[in-house]
Design an enzyme around this catalytic site. Structure first.
Site, PDB file in Angstrom:
ATOM      1  N   GLN A  26       1.008  -1.281   0.402  1.00 40.49           N
ATOM      2  CA  GLN A  26      -0.077  -0.171  -0.203  1.00 40.49           C
ATOM      3  C   GLN A  26       0.731   0.928  -0.455  1.00 40.49           C
ATOM      4  O   GLN A  26       1.480   1.658   1.031  1.00 40.49           O
ATOM      5  CB  GLN A  26      -0.297   0.273   1.285  1.00 40.49           C
ATOM      6  N   GLY A  27       0.951   2.242  -1.174  1.00 39.47           N
ATOM      7  CA  GLY A  27       1.418   2.884  -1.370  1.00 39.47           C
ATOM      8  C   GLY A  27       0.917   4.236  -1.107  1.00 39.47           C
ATOM      9  O   GLY A  27       0.217   5.027  -1.507  1.00 39.47           O
ATOM     10  N   SER A  39       1.572   6.226   2.385  1.00 42.47           N
ATOM     11  CA  SER A  39       1.651   7.533   3.015  1.00 42.47           C
ATOM     12  C   SER A  39       3.657   8.011   2.378  1.00 42.47           C
ATOM     13  O   SER A  39       4.157   7.563   1.972  1.00 42.47           O
ATOM     14  CB  SER A  39       2.384   6.908   4.598  1.00 42.47           C
ATOM     15  N   SER A  86       4.719  -0.908   3.709  1.00 41.89           N
ATOM     16  CA  SER A  86       4.893  -2.051   4.155  1.00 41.89           C
ATOM     17  C   SER A  86       5.451  -3.069   2.874  1.00 41.89           C
ATOM     18  O   SER A  86       4.199  -3.100   2.229  1.00 41.89           O
ATOM     19  CB  SER A  86       3.914  -2.678   5.327  1.00 41.89           C
ATOM     20  N   GLU A 123      -9.761  -1.691   5.250  1.00 32.87           N
ATOM     21  CA  GLU A 123      -8.748  -1.978   6.663  1.00 32.87           C
ATOM     22  C   GLU A 123      -9.068  -2.374   7.796  1.00 32.87           C
ATOM     23  O   GLU A 123      -8.236  -3.347   8.700  1.00 32.87           O
ATOM     24  CB  GLU A 123      -7.431  -0.664   6.256  1.00 32.87           C
ATOM     25  N   GLU A 151      -4.281   9.794  18.504  1.00 37.48           N
ATOM     26  CA  GLU A 151      -4.106  11.089  18.673  1.00 37.48           C
ATOM     27  C   GLU A 151      -5.191  11.558  17.483  1.00 37.48           C
ATOM     28  O   GLU A 151      -6.310  12.625  18.230  1.00 37.48           O
ATOM     29  CB  GLU A 151      -3.340  12.147  18.420  1.00 37.48           C
TER      30      GLU A 151
HETATM   31  C1  LIG Z   1       3.252  -0.863  11.621  1.00 40.30           C
HETATM   32  C2  LIG Z   1       3.341   0.505  10.301  1.00 40.30           C
HETATM   33  C3  LIG Z   1       3.125   0.078   8.918  1.00 40.30           C
HETATM   34  C4  LIG Z   1       2.916   0.907   8.438  1.00 40.30           C
HETATM   35  N1  LIG Z   1       2.436   0.448   7.103  1.00 40.30           N
HETATM   36  C5  LIG Z   1       1.870   1.742   6.368  1.00 40.30           C
HETATM   37  C6  LIG Z   1       1.987   1.197   4.285  1.00 40.30           C
HETATM   38  O1  LIG Z   1       2.253  -0.518   4.468  1.00 40.30           O
HETATM   39  N2  LIG Z   1       1.305   1.939   3.416  1.00 40.30           N
HETATM   40  C7  LIG Z   1       1.336   3.198   4.305  1.00 40.30           C
HETATM   41  O2  LIG Z   1       1.270   4.397   3.133  1.00 40.30           O
HETATM   42  N3  LIG Z   1       1.525   4.149   5.080  1.00 40.30           N
HETATM   43  C8  LIG Z   1       1.540   2.930   5.983  1.00 40.30           C
HETATM   44  N4  LIG Z   1       2.614   3.076   7.699  1.00 40.30           N
HETATM   45  C9  LIG Z   1       2.416   4.731   7.861  1.00 40.30           C
HETATM   46  C10 LIG Z   1       1.108   5.341   8.629  1.00 40.30           C
HETATM   47  O3  LIG Z   1       0.246   4.879   7.906  1.00 40.30           O
HETATM   48  C11 LIG Z   1       1.219   6.671   9.443  1.00 40.30           C
HETATM   49  O4  LIG Z   1       2.968   6.399   9.882  1.00 40.30           O
HETATM   50  C12 LIG Z   1       0.298   6.765  10.319  1.00 40.30           C
HETATM   51  O5  LIG Z   1      -0.635   7.249   9.098  1.00 40.30           O
HETATM   52  C13 LIG Z   1       0.708   8.690  10.509  1.00 40.30           C
HETATM   53  O6  LIG Z   1       1.650   9.374   9.998  1.00 40.30           O
HETATM   54  P1  LIG Z   1       3.106   9.891  10.134  1.00 40.30           P
HETATM   55  O7  LIG Z   1       4.324   8.541  10.512  1.00 40.30           O
HETATM   56  O8  LIG Z   1       3.547  10.371   8.616  1.00 40.30           O
HETATM   57  O9  LIG Z   1       2.737  10.400  11.597  1.00 40.30           O
HETATM   58  P2  LIG Z   1       2.357  12.696  11.090  1.00 40.30           P
HETATM   59  O10 LIG Z   1       0.669  12.740  10.562  1.00 40.30           O
HETATM   60  O11 LIG Z   1       3.153  12.942  11.070  1.00 40.30           O
HETATM   61  O12 LIG Z   1       2.164  12.198  12.906  1.00 40.30           O
HETATM   62  C14 LIG Z   1       2.602  12.844  13.932  1.00 40.30           C
HETATM   63  C15 LIG Z   1       2.284  12.675  15.410  1.00 40.30           C
HETATM   64  O13 LIG Z   1       1.310  13.972  15.314  1.00 40.30           O
HETATM   65  C16 LIG Z   1       0.889  13.609  16.038  1.00 40.30           C
HETATM   66  N5  LIG Z   1      -0.595  14.166  14.490  1.00 40.30           N
HETATM   67  C17 LIG Z   1      -0.823  14.489  13.122  1.00 40.30           C
HETATM   68  N6  LIG Z   1      -1.795  15.172  12.971  1.00 40.30           N
HETATM   69  C18 LIG Z   1      -2.297  15.433  14.325  1.00 40.30           C
HETATM   70  C19 LIG Z   1      -3.783  16.293  14.613  1.00 40.30           C
HETATM   71  N7  LIG Z   1      -4.238  16.707  13.862  1.00 40.30           N
HETATM   72  N8  LIG Z   1      -4.183  16.574  16.488  1.00 40.30           N
HETATM   73  C20 LIG Z   1      -3.136  15.666  16.756  1.00 40.30           C
HETATM   74  N9  LIG Z   1      -2.660  15.344  16.581  1.00 40.30           N
HETATM   75  C21 LIG Z   1      -1.725  15.147  15.434  1.00 40.30           C
HETATM   76  C22 LIG Z   1       0.153  12.017  15.230  1.00 40.30           C
HETATM   77  O14 LIG Z   1      -0.645  11.611  16.448  1.00 40.30           O
HETATM   78  C23 LIG Z   1       1.314  11.777  15.440  1.00 40.30           C
HETATM   79  O15 LIG Z   1       1.492  11.485  17.230  1.00 40.30           O
HETATM   80  C24 LIG Z   1       2.598   2.282   8.303  1.00 40.30           C
HETATM   81  C25 LIG Z   1       2.949   2.579   9.989  1.00 40.30           C
HETATM   82  C26 LIG Z   1       3.410   2.145  10.614  1.00 40.30           C
HETATM   83  C27 LIG Z   1       3.351   2.484  12.180  1.00 40.30           C
END
Ligand SMILES: Cc1cc2nc3c(=O)[nH]c(=O)nc-3n(C[C@H](O)[C@H](O)[C@H](O)COP(=O)(O)OP(=O)(O)OC[C@H]3O[C@@H](n4cnc5c(N)ncnc54)[C@H](O)[C@@H]3O)c2cc1C
Length: 397
Positions: free
Chosen positions: A130-131, A133, A165, A248, A381
């Site tokens: 899944q591409g 993020s 992933s 999902e 969050e």
């Molecule tokens: C094990 C794992 C597998 C994954 N696999 C995939 C995958 O296969 N394909 C894919 O596309 N993605 C994947 N992801 C990505 C996942 O979807 C993102 O990590 C997730 O959506 C959070 O985005 P971010 O990491 O950019 O954090 P951010 O969105 O940058 O958030 C950083 C922090 O800020 C907080 N925050 C952000 N916005 C707000 C708000 N409006 N209010 C309050 N707090 C806020 C968040 O809660 C977090 O604590 C995976 C992640 C993990 C951990």
């Protein structure tokens, strides 16, 4: 709700249980509790396992018969999951394909896309990633910047994805790209199917806290993707993505407690056999309380799942249980991992395989993996925001 299963459902449970008893390979049994899907060799073993499950009719059971499923009800899915957990059998490896892309193609795909992809998703002949993020598009997914420009009958894609992933072992990926940068951000997005062997795609594994590299950065440089690989409308990808994300969550709400129960049963066994200060960990008054609290939490999660199931069986739209289940599950998952570390003591830091690491080091892996539970598939969050604003009616800021 009637909590009893019908005679047919009991028969289905028996069929699954008997088949699993005879067919779970010894080298995979027990590895579904906390194990990596990063190594290619291991993924190949899991592909063969999915193929065997599919041959027995236990993959995509909720899919319509015309696409290779058995049109099973959600209750049968729950039974299957319970029995697989009971048998300590790993789940099908092609999770993104089965639970996300397959149902999305059935709803939004063309007949040619369904013919080309669905059967190979079921057999794990082609694994999907899944591409979605990107470095600046996680919680705020609609901010994605990967650009796709039309050139004849192809889109030319440039940009970067992250946290993808299993990209390193995937044959195909479903990607969100920006096709109209001038449109409001939710409106200019398109959903594309990418052959991961296409020239211009580079995959760089990211080593995680667990020491494995299950997810990756994916760089796209002038990647040519046929227009025929667009799912839904050009610039209409956001609504397609919402379908994918809804799938999902879907059945997960009903089964989250089952994986916890498996871990909890192992924790209880561990606490009974681990000696500390002259008695077992299970005899420690503080640890006993923690294990009891985890058991109560697991039961609450199960009941929340049944509440959601009741709504669905009555034909009502899904309620907030999906969000409450994910939020609560991630907290309990982390508490369980921490309690296990306390039970094991300093040895909890030893990775497997080692004779000093209980349960082949799966606890060490689990404890580190659980840090991601509050991030993936919606951070805690964001879920609190959703529940606060949309369910409780709290002010936005
Ligand atoms: C094990 C794992 C597998 C994954 N696999 C995939 C995958 O296969 N394909 C894919 O596309 N993605 C994947 N992801 C990505 C996942 O979807 C993102 O990590 C997730 O959506 C959070 O985005 P971010 O990491 O950019 O954090 P951010 O969105 O940058 O958030 C950083 C922090 O800020 C907080 N925050 C952000 N916005 C707000 C708000 N409006 N209010 C309050 N707090 C806020 C968040 O809660 C977090 O604590 C995976 C992640 C993990 C951990």
């Amino acid at each position: 709700m009637d909590f009893d299963f019908t005679a047919e459902q009991h028969a289905f449970r028996r069929e699954v249980r008997d088949w699993l008893a005879a067919n779970v390979p010894a080298d995979l049994k027990g590895r579904g509790f906390a194990s990596s899907r990063a190594g290619r060799e291991h993924v190949d073993r899991l592909r063969r396992w999915q193929r065997a499950l599919q041959g027995a009719g236990f993959v995509g059971i909720d899919w319509p018969a015309q696409y290779g499923g058995r049109a099973a009800s959600i209750l049968e899915q729950v039974i299957l999951y319970e029995e697989m957990s009971r048998a300590e059998a790993p789940q099908p490896v092609n999770r993104s394909g089965l639970s996300m892309l397959g149902p999305t193609l059935m709803r939004h795909g063309t007949p040619a896309q369904r013919d080309r992809h669905l059967a190979k998703i079921l057999t794990a002949e082609e694994i999907w990633c899944q591409g979605f993020s990107e470095p600046n598009a996680g919680s705020d997914l609609a901010n994605l910047q990967t650009r796709a420009v039309l050139d004849g009958d192809h889109f030319v894609v440039n940009g970067q994805k992250v946290w993808t992933s299993m990209a390193h072992v995937s044959d195909w990926g479903f990607f969100l790209v920006r096709t109209d940068p001038a449109a409001p951000k939710h409106k200019g997005i398109t959903f594309l199917l990418l052959d991961m062997k296409t020239p211009g795609i580079s995959i760089r594994p990211l080593t995680q806290i667990t020491g494995e590299a299950e997810f990756n950065e994916v760089f796209l440089e002038n990647v040519r993707v046929p227009v025929a690989n667009v799912v839904g409308e050009v610039n209409g990808g956001w609504s397609v993505a919402l379908t994918t994300l809804a799938y999902e969550r879907d059945v997960l709400t009903m089964i989250r407690h089952i994986s916890l129960r498996t871990a909890l049963e192992r924790l209880v066994a561990l606490a009974k056999r681990t000696k500390r200060n002259g008695h077992t960990a299970a005899g420690d008054p503080v640890l006993r309380q923690k294990i009891a609290a985890l058991t109560i939490a697991e039961r609450c999660l199960a009941l929340n799942g049944y509440r959601s199931l009741t709504r669905i069986l009555r034909g009502q739209p899904p309620g907030p249980e999906g969000s409450t289940a994910k939020l609560f599950w991630s907290q309990v998952d982390q508490d369980l991992a921490e309690t296990a570390s306390e039970v094991i003591g300093p040895y909890s830091q030893i990775a497997g395989p080692s004779e000093w690491a209980p349960d082949e080091g799966q606890w060490e892996f689990y404890c580190l993996l659980a840090r991601g539970s509050g991030i993936r598939a919606g951070t805690s969050e964001i879920l609190r925001n959703i529940l606060g604003e949309r369910v409780l009616g709290l002010p936005k800021d």
